[in-house]
Scaffold this motif. Structure first.
Motif, PDB file in Angstrom:
ATOM      1  N   LYS A 222      13.869  14.514 -16.979  1.00  0.00           N
ATOM      2  CA  LYS A 222      13.880  15.582 -17.979  1.00  0.00           C
ATOM      3  C   LYS A 222      13.496  16.917 -17.340  1.00  0.00           C
ATOM      4  CE  LYS A 222      12.924  12.287 -21.634  1.00  0.00           C
ATOM      5  NZ  LYS A 222      13.397  12.488 -22.989  1.00  0.00           N
ATOM      6  N   GLU A 223      12.478  16.917 -16.496  1.00  0.00           N
ATOM      7  CA  GLU A 223      12.079  18.147 -15.799  1.00  0.00           C
ATOM      8  C   GLU A 223      13.213  18.681 -14.927  1.00  0.00           C
ATOM      9  OE1 GLU A 223       9.351  20.148 -15.657  1.00  0.00           O
ATOM     10  OE2 GLU A 223       8.335  19.067 -17.259  1.00  0.00           O
ATOM     11  N   ALA A 224      13.870  17.803 -14.171  1.00  0.00           N
ATOM     12  CA  ALA A 224      14.974  18.233 -13.316  1.00  0.00           C
ATOM     13  C   ALA A 224      16.142  18.750 -14.154  1.00  0.00           C
ATOM     14  CB  ALA A 224      15.422  17.079 -12.416  1.00  0.00           C
ATOM     15  N   THR A 225      16.388  18.129 -15.295  1.00  0.00           N
ATOM     16  CA  THR A 225      17.461  18.573 -16.186  1.00  0.00           C
ATOM     17  C   THR A 225      17.159  19.948 -16.753  1.00  0.00           C
ATOM     18  OG1 THR A 225      17.975  16.276 -16.747  1.00  0.00           O
ATOM     19  CG2 THR A 225      18.812  17.970 -18.237  1.00  0.00           C
ATOM     20  N   TYR A 226      15.915  20.169 -17.189  1.00  0.00           N
ATOM     21  CA  TYR A 226      15.521  21.488 -17.690  1.00  0.00           C
ATOM     22  C   TYR A 226      15.801  22.553 -16.635  1.00  0.00           C
ATOM     23  CZ  TYR A 226      12.607  18.741 -20.923  1.00  0.00           C
ATOM     24  OH  TYR A 226      12.137  17.839 -21.836  1.00  0.00           O
ATOM     25  N   LYS A 227      15.419  22.265 -15.410  1.00  0.00           N
ATOM     26  CA  LYS A 227      15.603  23.225 -14.319  1.00  0.00           C
ATOM     27  C   LYS A 227      17.081  23.482 -14.048  1.00  0.00           C
ATOM     28  CE  LYS A 227      11.222  21.844 -12.282  1.00  0.00           C
ATOM     29  NZ  LYS A 227      10.579  21.035 -11.239  1.00  0.00           N
ATOM     30  N   ALA A 228      17.897  22.441 -14.113  1.00  0.00           N
ATOM     31  CA  ALA A 228      19.330  22.588 -13.844  1.00  0.00           C
ATOM     32  C   ALA A 228      20.033  23.405 -14.924  1.00  0.00           C
ATOM     33  CB  ALA A 228      19.988  21.214 -13.716  1.00  0.00           C
ATOM     34  N   LEU A 229      19.553  23.327 -16.154  1.00  0.00           N
ATOM     35  CA  LEU A 229      20.236  24.002 -17.266  1.00  0.00           C
ATOM     36  C   LEU A 229      19.577  25.311 -17.716  1.00  0.00           C
ATOM     37  CD1 LEU A 229      21.300  20.956 -19.454  1.00  0.00           C
ATOM     38  CD2 LEU A 229      22.749  22.403 -18.013  1.00  0.00           C
ATOM     39  N   GLN A 230      18.471  25.686 -17.088  1.00  0.00           N
ATOM     40  CA  GLN A 230      17.846  26.972 -17.429  1.00  0.00           C
ATOM     41  C   GLN A 230      18.637  28.094 -16.797  1.00  0.00           C
ATOM     42  OE1 GLN A 230      15.453  27.973 -19.380  1.00  0.00           O
ATOM     43  NE2 GLN A 230      14.791  25.958 -20.032  1.00  0.00           N
ATOM     44  N   PRO A 231      18.827  29.216 -17.417  1.00  0.00           N
ATOM     45  CA  PRO A 231      18.421  29.608 -18.760  1.00  0.00           C
ATOM     46  C   PRO A 231      19.497  29.337 -19.820  1.00  0.00           C
ATOM     47  CG  PRO A 231      19.261  31.522 -17.661  1.00  0.00           C
ATOM     48  CD  PRO A 231      19.391  30.354 -16.693  1.00  0.00           C
ATOM     49  N   LEU A 232      20.477  28.518 -19.492  1.00  0.00           N
ATOM     50  CA  LEU A 232      21.589  28.265 -20.413  1.00  0.00           C
ATOM     51  C   LEU A 232      21.139  27.580 -21.698  1.00  0.00           C
ATOM     52  CD1 LEU A 232      24.054  26.946 -17.690  1.00  0.00           C
ATOM     53  CD2 LEU A 232      24.026  29.235 -18.707  1.00  0.00           C
ATOM     54  N   TYR A 233      20.158  26.672 -21.576  1.00  0.00           N
ATOM     55  CA  TYR A 233      19.654  25.929 -22.730  1.00  0.00           C
ATOM     56  C   TYR A 233      18.144  25.867 -22.664  1.00  0.00           C
ATOM     57  CZ  TYR A 233      24.406  24.298 -23.448  1.00  0.00           C
ATOM     58  OH  TYR A 233      25.752  24.253 -23.671  1.00  0.00           O
TER      59      TYR A 233
END
Length: 127
Positions: free
Chosen positions: A63-74
């Motif tokens: 989840k942390e890696a996903t947040y980083k990959a999609l910031q600031p888009l989501y």
């Protein structure tokens, strides 16, 4: 397809173990798991503590890696991201699902590794 983001996370199992010792595994699970992950969590009722901690730590790292990959888009919450098994692969290949209400149109690729006291995750988001 162009890469729009990457994210990585490394996490000590000791950290998650300390968190679940303060309250309980179930309390921590309710805080971070999506509904889909919670259904899998229910099958862990009789599993030893170390395996429960690893299950939760892997999801935290992804989840942390996903947040980083999609910031600031989501702007994702814990429960917007689910780590599942790819139903088409016939294996344990990890698959990330984003809550459909967010309308995320990106393909997410994930790699997870754990060794000793550490879990690491790497996520690539592509258009």
């Amino acid at each position: 397809m162009p890469i729009v983001g990457i994210g990585t996370d490394i996490l000590s199992l000791t950290r998650i173990h300390a968190l679940v010792q303060r309250r309980s595994c179930d309390h921590f699970a309710k805080r971070i798991l999506s509904d889909r992950e919670a259904r899998v969590w229910e099958t862990y009722r009789e599993v030893e503590l170390s395996k429960k901690v690893r299950f939760l730590a892997v999801r935290w790292a992804v989840k942390e890696a996903t947040y980083k990959a999609l910031q600031p888009l989501y702007k994702l919450t814990w429960k917007n991201v689910s780590l599942l098994q790819d139903p088409s692969s016939g294996s344990n290949k990890p698959w990330i699902a984003i809550d459909s209400r967010l309308g995320c149109s990106y393909t997410l690729h994930c790699s997870i590794s754990h060794d000793g006291d550490y879990v690491t995750s790497f996520v690539v988001a592509e258009k």
